[in-house]
Motif scaffolding. Sequence first.
Motif, PDB file in Angstrom:
ATOM      1  N   PRO A 134       0.798  -1.234   0.000  1.00 43.56           N
ATOM      2  CA  PRO A 134       0.000   0.000   0.000  1.00 43.56           C
ATOM      3  C   PRO A 134       0.823   1.274   0.000  1.00 43.56           C
ATOM      4  O   PRO A 134       0.287   2.356  -0.238  1.00 43.56           O
ATOM      5  N   GLU A 135       2.130   1.180   0.252  1.00 41.53           N
ATOM      6  CA  GLU A 135       2.978   2.368   0.228  1.00 41.53           C
ATOM      7  C   GLU A 135       3.573   2.636  -1.150  1.00 41.53           C
ATOM      8  O   GLU A 135       4.347   3.569  -1.326  1.00 41.53           O
ATOM      9  N   VAL A 136       3.200   1.810  -2.133  1.00 44.58           N
ATOM     10  CA  VAL A 136       3.735   1.952  -3.494  1.00 44.58           C
ATOM     11  C   VAL A 136       2.676   2.548  -4.418  1.00 44.58           C
ATOM     12  O   VAL A 136       1.499   2.187  -4.341  1.00 44.58           O
ATOM     13  N   ILE A 137       3.081   3.463  -5.292  1.00 47.65           N
ATOM     14  CA  ILE A 137       2.198   4.052  -6.294  1.00 47.65           C
ATOM     15  C   ILE A 137       2.742   3.711  -7.683  1.00 47.65           C
ATOM     16  O   ILE A 137       3.905   3.292  -7.819  1.00 47.65           O
ATOM     17  N   ALA A 138       1.924   3.880  -8.707  1.00 47.06           N
ATOM     18  CA  ALA A 138       2.329   3.538 -10.072  1.00 47.06           C
ATOM     19  C   ALA A 138       2.077   4.695 -11.023  1.00 47.06           C
ATOM     20  O   ALA A 138       1.008   5.309 -10.998  1.00 47.06           O
ATOM     21  N   GLN A 139       3.047   4.970 -11.865  1.00 51.56           N
ATOM     22  CA  GLN A 139       2.906   5.944 -12.943  1.00 51.56           C
ATOM     23  C   GLN A 139       3.005   5.191 -14.268  1.00 51.56           C
ATOM     24  O   GLN A 139       3.982   4.467 -14.504  1.00 51.56           O
ATOM     25  N   VAL A 140       2.012   5.343 -15.123  1.00 54.66           N
ATOM     26  CA  VAL A 140       1.976   4.655 -16.406  1.00 54.66           C
ATOM     27  C   VAL A 140       2.271   5.664 -17.513  1.00 54.66           C
ATOM     28  O   VAL A 140       1.628   6.712 -17.582  1.00 54.66           O
ATOM     29  N   VAL A 141       3.238   5.339 -18.378  1.00 62.47           N
ATOM     30  CA  VAL A 141       3.639   6.249 -19.451  1.00 62.47           C
ATOM     31  C   VAL A 141       3.533   5.515 -20.783  1.00 62.47           C
ATOM     32  O   VAL A 141       4.114   4.444 -20.965  1.00 62.47           O
ATOM     33  N   GLY A 142       2.777   6.102 -21.727  1.00 67.21           N
ATOM     34  CA  GLY A 142       2.617   5.514 -23.046  1.00 67.21           C
ATOM     35  C   GLY A 142       3.528   6.179 -24.059  1.00 67.21           C
ATOM     36  O   GLY A 142       3.746   7.395 -24.011  1.00 67.21           O
ATOM     37  N   HIS A 143       4.068   5.371 -24.990  1.00 60.66           N
ATOM     38  CA  HIS A 143       4.957   5.875 -26.038  1.00 60.66           C
ATOM     39  C   HIS A 143       4.546   5.286 -27.390  1.00 60.66           C
ATOM     40  O   HIS A 143       4.064   4.154 -27.456  1.00 60.66           O
ATOM     41  N   THR A 144       4.768   6.030 -28.452  1.00 55.76           N
ATOM     42  CA  THR A 144       4.515   5.538 -29.812  1.00 55.76           C
ATOM     43  C   THR A 144       5.787   5.698 -30.646  1.00 55.76           C
ATOM     44  O   THR A 144       6.757   6.331 -30.212  1.00 55.76           O
ATOM     45  N   ASP A 145       5.748   5.139 -31.863  1.00 60.00           N
ATOM     46  CA  ASP A 145       6.833   5.433 -32.794  1.00 60.00           C
ATOM     47  C   ASP A 145       6.485   6.741 -33.519  1.00 60.00           C
ATOM     48  O   ASP A 145       5.508   7.412 -33.182  1.00 60.00           O
ATOM     49  N   SER A 146       7.290   7.097 -34.534  1.00 60.34           N
ATOM     50  CA  SER A 146       7.095   8.385 -35.202  1.00 60.34           C
ATOM     51  C   SER A 146       6.167   8.318 -36.405  1.00 60.34           C
ATOM     52  O   SER A 146       5.946   9.328 -37.076  1.00 60.34           O
ATOM     53  N   THR A 147       5.618   7.138 -36.704  1.00 55.91           N
ATOM     54  CA  THR A 147       4.702   7.010 -37.830  1.00 55.91           C
ATOM     55  C   THR A 147       3.409   7.769 -37.528  1.00 55.91           C
ATOM     56  O   THR A 147       2.851   7.643 -36.450  1.00 55.91           O
ATOM     57  N   GLY A 148       2.922   8.536 -38.487  1.00 52.76           N
ATOM     58  CA  GLY A 148       1.688   9.287 -38.273  1.00 52.76           C
ATOM     59  C   GLY A 148       1.947  10.680 -37.756  1.00 52.76           C
ATOM     60  O   GLY A 148       3.088  11.087 -37.496  1.00 52.76           O
ATOM     61  N   GLN A 149       0.858  11.434 -37.577  1.00 50.89           N
ATOM     62  CA  GLN A 149       0.954  12.811 -37.121  1.00 50.89           C
ATOM     63  C   GLN A 149       1.257  12.879 -35.623  1.00 50.89           C
ATOM     64  O   GLN A 149       0.734  12.078 -34.840  1.00 50.89           O
ATOM     65  N   PRO A 150       2.092  13.830 -35.217  1.00 47.95           N
ATOM     66  CA  PRO A 150       2.437  13.964 -33.800  1.00 47.95           C
ATOM     67  C   PRO A 150       1.217  14.088 -32.887  1.00 47.95           C
ATOM     68  O   PRO A 150       1.195  13.497 -31.800  1.00 47.95           O
ATOM     69  N   ALA A 151       0.217  14.860 -33.304  1.00 45.52           N
ATOM     70  CA  ALA A 151      -0.977  15.048 -32.461  1.00 45.52           C
ATOM     71  C   ALA A 151      -1.715  13.728 -32.265  1.00 45.52           C
ATOM     72  O   ALA A 151      -2.191  13.425 -31.158  1.00 45.52           O
ATOM     73  N   TYR A 152      -1.807  12.950 -33.335  1.00 46.11           N
ATOM     74  CA  TYR A 152      -2.470  11.644 -33.240  1.00 46.11           C
ATOM     75  C   TYR A 152      -1.688  10.716 -32.309  1.00 46.11           C
ATOM     76  O   TYR A 152      -2.277  10.029 -31.443  1.00 46.11           O
ATOM     77  N   ASN A 153      -0.373  10.697 -32.464  1.00 49.55           N
ATOM     78  CA  ASN A 153       0.463   9.845 -31.620  1.00 49.55           C
ATOM     79  C   ASN A 153       0.366  10.243 -30.148  1.00 49.55           C
ATOM     80  O   ASN A 153       0.353   9.386 -29.260  1.00 49.55           O
ATOM     81  N   GLN A 154       0.301  11.548 -29.906  1.00 49.48           N
ATOM     82  CA  GLN A 154       0.182  12.014 -28.524  1.00 49.48           C
ATOM     83  C   GLN A 154      -1.128  11.526 -27.897  1.00 49.48           C
ATOM     84  O   GLN A 154      -1.142  11.004 -26.779  1.00 49.48           O
ATOM     85  N   THR A 155      -2.212  11.686 -28.633  1.00 46.48           N
ATOM     86  CA  THR A 155      -3.517  11.249 -28.120  1.00 46.48           C
ATOM     87  C   THR A 155      -3.539   9.743 -27.905  1.00 46.48           C
ATOM     88  O   THR A 155      -4.055   9.246 -26.886  1.00 46.48           O
TER      89      THR A 155
END
Length: 219
Positions: free
Chosen positions: A134-155
């Motif tokens: 219970p003293e541990v927290i989690a941060q989830v980070v998503g990543h994409t490759d560079s294919t496609g538009q930056p805005a789409y990849n960010q979303t």
Amino acid sequence: MNTKIISRLTVFALAGALLAGCATEQGTNTAVGTGVGAATGAGLGAIFGGGKGAAIGAGVGAAVGGITGYNWQAIHNKLSGATKGTGTQITEQPDGSLKLNIPSSVTFDTNSYAIKPSFAPVLDQVAQTLAQSPEVIAQVVGHTDSTGQPAYNQTLSVNRAQSVVNYLSTHGVAPQRLSAQGMGSTQPVADNSTEAGRAQNRRVEIYLRATAQPGQAPK
């Protein structure tokens, strides 16, 4: 030499030795880390505030020691068993967190943020680990490759990270212990000009961090 000065030098030497003991791998038992932190804090507190300072220093030192000595090795071992054969990398970070790097072959289909069946066993073990710690927290980070538009990849990266958070929430982890972040294609770890490199860049990272002494809920 003045006795008071000698005493202070002795305490500094002891504190230095104890702090060196804190700098061991995070597999160190939590109780040892807490005890070392308390002793170090008490010694430094005694220098600047006498008996009262020692008591305060011991309290602060115990909190620091409890996190420094957190037993990540047990968590690492459990997660390694659940992620075996998935290509997931589990590494200890300089800031004291434990990072799971889960590849795209396990997590999501192309252009999708629906969790794949192969991802579920990994997330089930993460949820179980958080339930037991219970003293541990989690941060989830998503990543994409560079294919496609930056805005789409960010979303897409944000939606994927949020999908993981939602999954963990529905499996018993309190929402306040979870956070989601999307980085799009801004943090590549390999060459985006090759398929192999793009596959490495499409990933989900989960960071586990201790925010309190074991036995205390994070504030």
